[in-house]
Write a protein that holds these residues in place. Structure first.
Motif, mmCIF file in Angstrom:
data_model
loop_
_atom_site.group_PDB
_atom_site.id
_atom_site.type_symbol
_atom_site.label_atom_id
_atom_site.label_comp_id
_atom_site.label_asym_id
_atom_site.label_seq_id
_atom_site.Cartn_x
_atom_site.Cartn_y
_atom_site.Cartn_z
ATOM 1 N N GLY A 11 -99.326 -89.136 8.495
ATOM 2 C CA GLY A 11 -100.625 -89.818 8.430
ATOM 3 C C GLY A 11 -101.638 -89.068 7.593
ATOM 4 O O GLY A 11 -102.784 -89.489 7.471
ATOM 5 N N GLY A 12 -101.236 -87.933 7.023
ATOM 6 C CA GLY A 12 -102.137 -87.164 6.165
ATOM 7 C C GLY A 12 -102.967 -86.118 6.875
ATOM 8 O O GLY A 12 -103.828 -85.485 6.267
ATOM 9 N N THR A 13 -102.728 -85.881 8.159
ATOM 10 C CA THR A 13 -103.469 -84.873 8.921
ATOM 11 C C THR A 13 -102.811 -83.510 8.728
ATOM 12 O O THR A 13 -101.591 -83.375 8.864
ATOM 13 C CB THR A 13 -103.488 -85.234 10.423
ATOM 14 N N LEU A 14 -103.620 -82.506 8.433
ATOM 15 C CA LEU A 14 -103.117 -81.147 8.259
ATOM 16 C C LEU A 14 -102.579 -80.613 9.580
ATOM 17 O O LEU A 14 -103.287 -80.589 10.579
ATOM 18 C CB LEU A 14 -104.225 -80.226 7.732
ATOM 19 N N ILE A 15 -101.311 -80.201 9.557
ATOM 20 C CA ILE A 15 -100.702 -79.570 10.734
ATOM 21 C C ILE A 15 -100.921 -78.069 10.671
ATOM 22 O O ILE A 15 -101.284 -77.437 11.651
ATOM 23 C CB ILE A 15 -99.189 -79.883 10.811
ATOM 24 N N GLY A 16 -100.701 -77.471 9.499
ATOM 25 C CA GLY A 16 -100.865 -76.034 9.338
ATOM 26 C C GLY A 16 -100.218 -75.554 8.057
ATOM 27 O O GLY A 16 -100.058 -76.319 7.109
ATOM 28 N N LYS A 17 -99.838 -74.273 8.054
ATOM 29 C CA LYS A 17 -99.202 -73.645 6.891
ATOM 30 C C LYS A 17 -97.902 -72.986 7.303
ATOM 31 O O LYS A 17 -97.799 -72.421 8.394
ATOM 32 C CB LYS A 17 -100.098 -72.558 6.306
ATOM 33 N N VAL A 18 -96.916 -73.010 6.395
ATOM 34 C CA VAL A 18 -95.639 -72.357 6.660
ATOM 35 C C VAL A 18 -95.864 -70.845 6.634
ATOM 36 O O VAL A 18 -96.338 -70.293 5.642
ATOM 37 C CB VAL A 18 -94.568 -72.766 5.633
ATOM 38 N N LYS A 19 -95.535 -70.209 7.737
ATOM 39 C CA LYS A 19 -95.698 -68.759 7.864
ATOM 40 C C LYS A 19 -94.407 -68.038 7.468
ATOM 41 O O LYS A 19 -94.439 -67.070 6.721
ATOM 42 C CB LYS A 19 -96.080 -68.431 9.309
ATOM 43 N N THR A 20 -93.266 -68.499 8.000
ATOM 44 C CA THR A 20 -91.964 -67.921 7.669
ATOM 45 C C THR A 20 -90.916 -69.026 7.702
ATOM 46 O O THR A 20 -91.163 -70.117 8.222
ATOM 47 C CB THR A 20 -91.512 -66.822 8.664
ATOM 48 N N VAL A 21 -89.753 -68.715 7.170
ATOM 49 C CA VAL A 21 -88.602 -69.599 7.287
ATOM 50 C C VAL A 21 -87.539 -68.807 8.048
ATOM 51 O O VAL A 21 -87.182 -67.701 7.652
ATOM 52 C CB VAL A 21 -88.062 -70.045 5.909
ATOM 53 N N GLN A 22 -87.080 -69.360 9.154
ATOM 54 C CA GLN A 22 -86.119 -68.682 10.022
ATOM 55 C C GLN A 22 -84.800 -69.435 10.003
ATOM 56 O O GLN A 22 -84.783 -70.657 9.840
ATOM 57 C CB GLN A 22 -86.634 -68.650 11.463
ATOM 58 N N ASN A 23 -83.717 -68.712 10.208
ATOM 59 C CA ASN A 23 -82.421 -69.356 10.388
ATOM 60 C C ASN A 23 -81.643 -68.519 11.381
ATOM 61 O O ASN A 23 -81.350 -67.357 11.130
ATOM 62 C CB ASN A 23 -81.638 -69.480 9.082
ATOM 63 N N HIS A 24 -81.320 -69.125 12.503
ATOM 64 C CA HIS A 24 -80.591 -68.419 13.559
ATOM 65 C C HIS A 24 -79.201 -69.004 13.746
ATOM 66 O O HIS A 24 -78.671 -69.030 14.841
ATOM 67 C CB HIS A 24 -81.392 -68.449 14.860
ATOM 68 N N GLY A 25 -78.625 -69.501 12.645
ATOM 69 C CA GLY A 25 -77.254 -69.962 12.689
ATOM 70 C C GLY A 25 -77.065 -71.452 12.516
ATOM 71 O O GLY A 25 -75.989 -71.891 12.155
ATOM 72 N N ALA A 26 -78.076 -72.243 12.779
ATOM 73 C CA ALA A 26 -77.930 -73.688 12.594
ATOM 74 C C ALA A 26 -78.728 -74.075 11.348
ATOM 75 O O ALA A 26 -78.472 -73.577 10.274
ATOM 76 C CB ALA A 26 -78.426 -74.433 13.832
#
Length: 173
Positions: free
Chosen positions: A109-124
């Motif tokens: 809908g165009g509402t700001l949720i936030g900013k990407v801080k990190t990208v994580q991957n724990h196996g999936a």
């Protein structure tokens, strides 16, 4: 976009002759060797990496001029970077993690949720750790086509359709 991409890290010495234990972040782990010379994050150090053999969770490697356990231990924790132009081009629907960090995340809908801080991957699948707008709280968005249908690097925006229950209710923030 940064001209350097993190491709691995030195996790410590391996033995007493200056060999190092290397973690590779590459899709094909052995490819880390082909991106040499690698550099430290600040670019002050350069490393010509030669893989010796695989070990659990990484490789044993040699770096020119590292000849003792003490020299190898001093490099523990060093993140290894390759120049972007050394790396393969990615398909349109794939991204280097470093390019996603800092992008603004909006809902459909165009509402700001936030900013990407990190990208994580724990196996999936990858998860985008997103710091919510106006808050110190973070949430993890699954980085899938369903939950994140649009990534526009040119405008620095991600459009997300988070699964129910991922975002806190307005009264909880």
């Amino acid at each position: 976009m940064s001209d350097k991409i993190s491709v691995g890290a030195i996790s410590g010495a391996y033995g007493v002759r200056g060999e190092l234990r290397i973690k590779s972040y590459c899709a094909v782990p052995e490819d880390i060797e082909s991106y040499s010379p690698l550099s430290s994050e600040d670019g002050t150090r350069s490393f010509n990496l030669a893989l010796v053999r695989p070990v659990k969770n990484g490789f044993v490697a040699r770096i020119t001029d590292v000849t003792s356990k003490e020299e190898a231990d001093a490099l523990r924790g060093t993140v290894l970077f390759a120049q972007r132009d050394q790396l393969p081009s990615l398909p349109d629907d794939e991204f280097y993690h470093t390019d996603l960090i800092g992008l603004e995340v909006y809902d459909t809908g165009g509402t700001l949720i936030g900013k990407v801080k990190t990208v994580q991957n724990h196996g999936a699948d990858d998860l985008l750790e997103t710091q919510l707008a106006g808050s110190a709280q973070t949430v993890f968005l699954p980085f899938t086509k369903v939950a994140v249908p649009t990534v526009d690097l040119a405008t620095g925006r991600i459009i997300a359709d988070p699964p129910e229950g991922i975002l806190p209710d307005a009264k909880d923030v």
